[in-house]
Design an enzyme around this catalytic site. Structure first.
Site, PDB file in Angstrom:
ATOM      1  N   ARG A  58      28.425  42.640  35.900  1.00 50.66           N
ATOM      2  CA  ARG A  58      29.691  42.795  36.620  1.00 50.66           C
ATOM      3  C   ARG A  58      30.045  44.260  36.798  1.00 50.66           C
ATOM      4  NH1 ARG A  58      35.512  41.541  35.061  1.00 50.66           N
ATOM      5  NH2 ARG A  58      36.484  40.911  37.016  1.00 50.66           N
ATOM      6  N   HIS A  62      30.592  45.967  40.446  1.00 49.18           N
ATOM      7  CA  HIS A  62      31.894  46.548  40.767  1.00 49.18           C
ATOM      8  C   HIS A  62      31.789  48.045  41.036  1.00 49.18           C
ATOM      9  CE1 HIS A  62      35.036  43.349  39.548  1.00 49.18           C
ATOM     10  NE2 HIS A  62      33.877  42.751  39.761  1.00 49.18           N
ATOM     11  N   ASN A  90      39.254  45.219  38.446  1.00 41.95           N
ATOM     12  CA  ASN A  90      38.478  45.895  37.408  1.00 41.95           C
ATOM     13  C   ASN A  90      39.126  45.823  36.027  1.00 41.95           C
ATOM     14  OD1 ASN A  90      36.415  46.731  39.139  1.00 41.95           O
ATOM     15  ND2 ASN A  90      37.545  48.555  39.756  1.00 41.95           N
ATOM     16  N   HIS A 187      26.652  35.023  38.104  1.00 42.52           N
ATOM     17  CA  HIS A 187      27.461  33.934  37.562  1.00 42.52           C
ATOM     18  C   HIS A 187      26.675  33.026  36.627  1.00 42.52           C
ATOM     19  CE1 HIS A 187      30.612  34.263  41.026  1.00 42.52           C
ATOM     20  NE2 HIS A 187      30.592  35.327  40.234  1.00 42.52           N
TER      21      HIS A 187
END
Length: 312
Positions: A58, A62, A90, A187
């Site tokens: 992640r 990001h 975030n 995921h």
């Protein structure tokens, strides 16, 4: 003679640019232990906390999808100077202490040599392999960005339509196949708070047994979280695609990838072949790691990943 001179000038102009690009083994001479230092830090943390794979995946996503893979996400906000960390999307990103520890050790071994952007890329790669995902090489040579602003953050939410998500990925030079691969792969070891999938709990098409279990979990206070892959939640594999195909995708974007005509076939192919998924996931991770990177003399090599070198 003038033509030769002109060619020589052009050569001198182009060669530094070519040499400045990402390449495999970038630190082979300047910091030979760079990759092993990062790997050891990740290994030590993974032994205590298998969830770091999801956290680092992640983090890299990001970071790369805002201003490119330049570690701008790592900059701490200061009074009057918010950073990318200050934004809602975030707020739950974690794992920064892993990057800090790797940077600390690298600054002892090779001061001002290895960028924070490369540490994020290497740490994420290593965590994927530890979680049963593919082992793969990544090119290095990134430099760290000089800007981190909440105004730059425009990340997709869990209910984004497939078409809009494809457009967002296309803006970063990535295609629909890359999108399904990275979202599904990320995921496969991720979690989500109940507040992020209330729409799915109201969806009559969702598989009933899973829906009942999730509703029961989500009755608890403090917005509990659940694994997005209910079968192999700590393994980077293709299991989540099989879940999506059975109407067991928990987030709206996951389930919609299995229903939309532009992505349904990709989901089906991954559900049928873990080998195919592993191959494509490695390729997509390398591709994402190249998004708008800074190289050569652009940016800087931060001494502390949380602060610009000039203290801003």
């Amino acid at each position: 003679m003038r033509a030769i001179a002109a060619l020589f000038v052009l050569f001198c102009f182009l060669v530094p640019s070519a040499l400045a690009q990402l390449r495999f083994g970038f630190y082979g001479r300047s910091c030979p232990r760079a990759e092993s230092i990062v790997r050891n830090v990740v290994n030590n943390r993974f032994r205590r906390d298998r969830s770091i794979t999801a956290a680092l995946l992640r983090m890299q996503f990001h970071d790369c999808f805002v201003r490119g893979c330049d570690a701008s996400l790592l900059i701490d906000p200061r009074p009057g100077r918010p950073s990318e960390k200050s934004t809602g999307p975030n707020a739950s990103v974690r794992g920064y202490e892993i990057i800090d520890e790797a940077k600390r050790q690298l600054e002892i071994a090779c001061p001002r040599t290895v960028s924070c952007a490369d540490i994020v890329t290497l740490a994420t790669r290593d965590s994927v392999a530890l979680a049963g995902g593919p082992s793969f090489s990544v090119p290095t040579g990134r430099r760290d960005g000089l800007r981190s602003s909440p105004n730059d953050v425009n990340l997709p939410g869990p209910t984004i339509p497939v078409g809009a998500s494809i457009q967002l990925f296309a803006a970063q030079g990535m295609n629909a196949d890359d999108m399904v691969t990275l979202i599904g792969g990320g995921h496969s070891v991720g979690v989500a708070h109940c507040s992020l999938f209330q729409d799915r709990l109201a969806d009559p098409a969702m598989e009933s047994t899973l829906k009942a279990r999730l509703r029961n979990t989500c009755r608890s206070p403090n917005d509990p979280s659940v694994f997005l892959d209910q079968r192999t939640p700590f393994i980077v594999d293709n299991a989540i695609f099989g879940e999506i195909r059975r109407q067991r995708g928990i987030l709206r974007i996951d389930q919609n990838m299995g229903l939309d005509g532009s992505t349904r076939g990709i989901v089906s192919r991954y559900a049928s072949s873990n080998n195919l998924f592993r191959q494509r996931f490695a390729q997509a991770m390398v591709k994402m790691g190249r998004i708008r990177v800074l190289t050569g003399r652009s940016g800087e090599i931060r001494r502390n990943c949380r602060v610009f070198n000039n203290g801003r």
